[in-house]
Design an enzyme around this catalytic site. Structure first.
Site, PDB file in Angstrom:
ATOM      1  N   THR A 151       0.818  -1.208   0.000  1.00  9.89           N
ATOM      2  CA  THR A 151       0.000   0.000   0.000  1.00  9.89           C
ATOM      3  C   THR A 151       0.858   1.267   0.000  1.00  9.89           C
ATOM      4  OG1 THR A 151      -1.546  -1.252   1.311  1.00  9.89           O
ATOM      5  CG2 THR A 151      -1.892   1.115   1.245  1.00  9.89           C
ATOM      6  N   THR A 157      -6.137   0.154  -2.823  1.00  4.69           N
ATOM      7  CA  THR A 157      -6.939  -0.804  -3.566  1.00  4.69           C
ATOM      8  C   THR A 157      -6.472  -0.957  -5.015  1.00  4.69           C
ATOM      9  OG1 THR A 157      -8.827  -0.328  -2.188  1.00  4.69           O
ATOM     10  CG2 THR A 157      -9.288  -1.232  -4.361  1.00  4.69           C
ATOM     11  N   GLN A 340     -29.261 -13.181  26.275  1.00  2.00           N
ATOM     12  CA  GLN A 340     -28.992 -14.428  25.528  1.00  2.00           C
ATOM     13  C   GLN A 340     -29.055 -14.151  24.020  1.00  2.00           C
ATOM     14  OE1 GLN A 340     -32.078 -17.044  26.970  1.00  2.00           O
ATOM     15  NE2 GLN A 340     -31.415 -16.804  29.092  1.00  2.00           N
ATOM     16  N   GLU A 433      -5.723  -6.432   3.698  1.00  6.75           N
ATOM     17  CA  GLU A 433      -5.860  -7.602   2.801  1.00  6.75           C
ATOM     18  C   GLU A 433      -7.020  -7.419   1.823  1.00  6.75           C
ATOM     19  OE1 GLU A 433      -3.381  -9.257   2.963  1.00  6.75           O
ATOM     20  OE2 GLU A 433      -2.806  -8.563   4.955  1.00  6.75           O
TER      21      GLU A 433
END
Ligand code: FAD
Length: 925
Positions: A151, A157, A340, A433
């Site tokens: 990078t 990208t 929960q 990544e």
């Protein structure tokens, strides 16, 4: 015999009560999680060994450390880990190494993190055999430490626009690396800042002016011994980040830096001596390293969720708050259905990811073997699977960890829970990544191709064969034919297939409407990413389903079937919008799914603690006060808070100053503060009158209650001077000591220790006479003591890691100093055991830091004398017989001529020059 092996006497009974409810054996479950008993047992063994090696432990919770201290601490542990590694684990076994790293280093990173996760895998995947024999063995033995630098500040990208250039110079058979702009600086690579001396650098290859796109080059950045950057290389740290602050992510720039032609990693593409470029067989073959990391990320992210849910579920049975039925007493917060619902689906998710990780790694290694044999046909499958998984898994892990954090209320927000750190590290994965959105689009590209092939009757990869499978128009969920999970899985398949074709149709329509393919792609981005997400969530559900079906132990299988079932219900409810389209599922079926989920929450509740116990995370690995195995949360939370830097001095002068308008003091009988610039309302407050420069203490109470504490004077901040005053008023004592707030007067021998005796550096046991079990300024830094009555000074014996009058500073590696500590091109090396550096000087220099030019020349010593260099900059002449003087320039006539014979006493007179005038006296001729 309880089925949960984590039960110990003296644990918090609330936690023990939960553990006794287990319906399965936690050891068996650990074997399921860790792919067999063998590795589960190895983990335990490794954990035990690490527990026995103090060098591998933190002396202070890193939450209280500055960034520099964190990095030093991590470097220290890595150094000792390297020393002890052969005794602890098999360094060639990645799973063992991952466990060792989790136990010793934690998730914040370490100086070798990228070396293991990116540098070595890149060499394996991209270097030719010859290059591997040159670098890989050295890398495995950690003779060279490297990272992966791709990078740039301006581009991450879009690799095709990397600005760093590697231009082939045919005449010199070299590549010239250059960073033409600020935005071309490499930015982000982990451990680049300070820790590594090599990097695999991605740069745009130019041969004879032609651009061949990004390629990888092996580049030495720093001198292997001194770590001084090589000529033409600028390298440094990019500063603090949201997390990973024990990692030195760095920047890197090249100024026409030259490397050999052989340094281009050439397993797949090469530049020949005459400048001919040899193409790789498959355009994407170079991305193997990224794919490797993505394949492993699925497991890691599953583990991050497992950490967070272990902490939150254990804490939720220790924490009681509120009543469910009035008057029946407070309940454990895990008894609330909402709690929960927050936690159990996330626990199920961690199992889903862990099982999916196993499948993905199998796929990765299979494709890698095929690649070695030249078969590339399955690379696209692997790329699509790992791209989709990487995005879905990191996004959903972030959600899960955040749920766990919130479920712990206020304490979840504290670093004592360690959940903030886990969250910060985990969500970094959404960006590195391959940025998540971009990765989803890559997966979508594969799916669009598959949709096209499916419609044209072409053969499909097994991963997407469901696109042509016969499907049901209405879901069977909640009907009498819904015996197992097949209706759930069909629902996943249905919505994924539907969305893939929908995105494909929309794409075609956009093109028909006059958009270029690229424009259409962009205008369809959200639909495409939805397709990639649904496909990936289906893949995860299938992996979970298949893994559970294969579990041999029936008790484990039954409880994991409940978790799988919960995962499927929860996921489908989360995607209800898709399910309701075209009446595939009715709102009645949605209600059925909800009821089914509530039933499962209650069913899983008794096994919840035992499920998280099965991960067998040690307290060292979990680093969480809330998630402690023994459940003793509250007392340890208090102890943890007391370790805060801010509690070291009270009041804190900087805060005090910030609150007051002046730097002046006012002292009353019981307090000390500054109001209106006067002391006691009369005398001006002068800083020199302040009794303690970091704050105040109570003068009157210092001498409190000598009967109660005959040899201890405590209560308030104690200056050395004040302690000395007590000492002088109590002459029956021989010694006085100041440690933290307390003054000790004693005759005991512990105060008599000499500097070179063994000190109890890490204070795991009570320091003599110190109630707080703390030594000196910071826990385990130093033992502060005052010795003998005659000496008015106190002294701190510092642990070798610390320095300063009060051992207040962590020693940094002086070899990294700028300007270099070893002057005149000396080579610096640092010993991590003694925390000392040594300089190896260039032949013309000497001294501890090579600061002195050497003095001796051939003619320096006269009359055959030998010149000897001394480290303080001076030199000595070792003279031959009869000769004396600084340069051996003087002769002793008494010795040389022996004018007094053998029995007379001869004395030479004052000398001067090489032909001295001399006097001698013969008083007994
Ligand atoms: C913790 C951490 C560690 C890292 N470690 C390393 C390392 O060791 N080595 C290394 O080389 N790098 C490393 N990186 C850098 C990382 O790989 C990049 O940040 C990443 O690839 C994203 O690139 P970027 O920063 O340029 O983001 P950008 O590409 O600028 O993305 C910014 C936004 O633009 C969007 N976008 C960009 N392109 C497109 C497109 N084509 N279509 C649609 N949307 C798009 C993205 O979705 C995102 O929302 C690390 C980063 C982090 C956070």
């Amino acid at each position: 015999m309880p089925l949960n092996s984590q039960i110990c006497p003296n644990d918090n009974p609330l936690l023990t009560e939960e553990r006794t409810k287990a319906t399965f054996d936690t050891n068996q479950m650990a074997a399921v999680i860790y792919e067999g008993h063998k590795f589960a047992e190895r983990r335990r063994e490794i954990t035990r060994k690490i527990a026995e090696i103090p060098d591998l432990h933190d002396t202070v919770d890193p939450a209280f450390m500055s960034r520099e201290e964190k990095i030093e601490n991590s470097a220290r542990k890595s150094y000792h880990l390297t020393k002890h590694l052969d005794k602890i684990a098999d360094k060639a076994n990645p799973a063992e190494m991952a466990h060792v790293t989790n136990e010793v280093i934690g998730c914040e990173g370490n100086p070798l993190a990228l070396h293991a996760s990116m540098f070595m895998p890149s060499l394996i995947a991209l270097a030719s055999d010859e290059q591997k024999s040159k670098w890989l063995t050295r890398a495995i033995n950690r003779e060279i430490i490297g990272t992966y630098a791709q990078t740039e500040m301006g581009h991450g990208t879009n690799l095709r626009k990397l600005e760093t250039t590697a231009t082939f110079d045919k005449s010199a058979q070299e590549f010239v690396l250059h960073s033409p702009t600020t935005t071309s600086l490499k930015w982000w690579p982990g451990n680049l800042g300070k820790s590594t001396c090599y990097a695999i650098v991605a740069a745009t290859l130019f041969i004879d002016g032609k651009n061949y796109g990004p390629h990888n080059f092996m580049v030495q950045l720093r001198d292997e011994k001194t770590y001084v950057p090589l000529k033409g290389i600028t390298v440094g740290d990019i500063g603090p980040k949201m997390a990973y602050n024990a990692t030195d992510n760095g920047f890197l720039g090249f100024d026409h830096h030259r490397i050999l032609r052989e340094n281009m990693l050439s397993k797949h593409s090469q530049v020949l001596a005459d400048g001919t470029y040899v193409k790789p067989k498959h355009a994407k073959v170079g991305y193997a390293t990224m794919v490797h990391v993505r394949a492993h990320m699925v497991t890691h992210q599953g583990q991050f969720i497992a950490y967070a849910t272990t902490i939150a579920i254990r804490y939720s049975v220790v924490r009681k708050q509120g009543e469910i039925q009035e008057g029946k007493g407070e309940v454990k917060i895990l008894d609330y259905q909402t709690q929960q619902h927050r936690l159990f689906p996330m626990l199920a998710r961690s199992f889903a990811f862990i099982f999916t990780g196993v499948e993905t790694r199998k796929l990765y290694y299979r494709v890698l073997q095929e690649l070695d044999k030249g078969k590339v046909s399955n690379l696209a499958d692997l790329h699509a699977v790992t791209s989709g998984l990487k995005s879905v898994v990191t996004y959903q892990a972030g959600q899960a960890i955040e749920q766990a954090r919130m479920s712990c209320g206020g304490h979840g927000y504290s670093k004592a829970s360690n959940i903030p750190e886990i969250y910060g590290v985990a969500i970094g994965g959404a960006t590195y990544e391959g940025e998540n959105m971009v990765m989803l689009l890559q997966c979508a590209r594969y799916l669009m191709k598959a949709a096209h092939e499916a419609r044209n009757g072409q053969p499909l990869s097994p991963l997407v064969q469901y696109l042509t499978r016969k499907y049901e128009r209405v879901s069977r969920i909640g009907t009498s034919t819904n015996q197992d999970y097949s209706a759930h899985l069909s629902a996943f398949e249905h919505i994924s297939r539907k969305q893939i074709f929908k995105a494909a149709d929309r794409l075609e329509k956009l093109v028909k409407d006059g958009n270029s393919r690229q424009e259409a792609w962009n205008k369809n981005g959200v639909e495409l990413n939805r397709a990639a997400r649904l496909h990936t969530r289906y893949f995860i559900a299938l992996c979970f389903y298949e893994a559970v079906a294969q579990i041999a132990d029936s008790a484990c299988r039954v409880v994991l079937q409940d978790l799988l079932h919960l995962h499927l219900d929860y996921e489908l409810l989360d995607m209800a919008g898709y399910l309701l389209q075209d009446d595939y599922l009715s709102s009645h079926q949605i209600d059925w799914l909800k009821d089914d989920m509530y039933r499962l929450l209650a069913k899983i509740r008794p096994n919840a603690v035992s499920l998280v116990d099965s991960f067998e995370f040690s307290d060292r690995e979990l680093r969480s006060v809330l998630g402690r195995r023994d459940g003793h949360v509250y007392e340890n939370l208090y102890k943890w808070a007391k370790a805060s830097e801010l509690n070291r001095d009270d009041p804190k002068k900087s805060l005090y100053d910030a609150n007051s308008s002046t730097y002046q003091w006012t002292c009353s009988a019981n307090d000390c503060f500054c109001v209106n610039g006067t002391q006691n309302g009369t005398k001006p407050c002068l800083e020199e009158d302040a009794p303690w420069k970091d704050g105040c203490y109570d003068w009157n109470n210092v001498l409190d209650d000598p009967q109660k504490y005959p040899n201890k004077w405590a209560n308030n901040w104690m200056t050395v001077d004040l302690c000395k005053l007590h000492f002088e008023n109590n002459r029956i004592y021989t010694y006085f000591t100041v440690s933290e707030k307390t003054c000790y007067l004693s005759n005991t021998s512990y105060l008599d220790k000499k500097e070179n005796e063994d000190w109890d550096w890490d204070c795991q046991v009570t320091c003599p006479g110190d109630n707080n079990q703390r030594c000196g300024k910071k826990n385990s830094r130093a033992f502060v003591y005052k010795y003998d009555s005659g000496n008015p000074d106190y002294m701190c014996i510092c642990h070798p890691m610390y320095t300063g009058d009060d051992c207040e500073s962590l020693k940094t590696n002086p070899c990294l100093d700028d300007p270099p500590i070893c002057q005149n091109n000396g080579t610096c090396s640092y010993d991590w055991v003694t925390y000392k550096h040594t300089c190896k000087c260039d032949s013309d220099y000497k001294g501890e830091n090579c600061e002195y030019p050497k003095q001796c020349m051939k003619t320096t010593c006269k009359n055959g004398g030998t010149c000897v260099e001394k480290d303080d900059g001076s030199f000595d002449c070792e003279c031959l017989n009869y000769y004396h003087g600084d340069y051996g320039e003087e002769i002793s006539r008494c010795e040389y001529d022996k004018p007094c014979g053998d029995h007379g006493t001869c004395s030479d007179g004052p000398y001067s020059g090489i032909d001295p005038e001399f006097n001698w006296s013969a008083d007994s001729i």
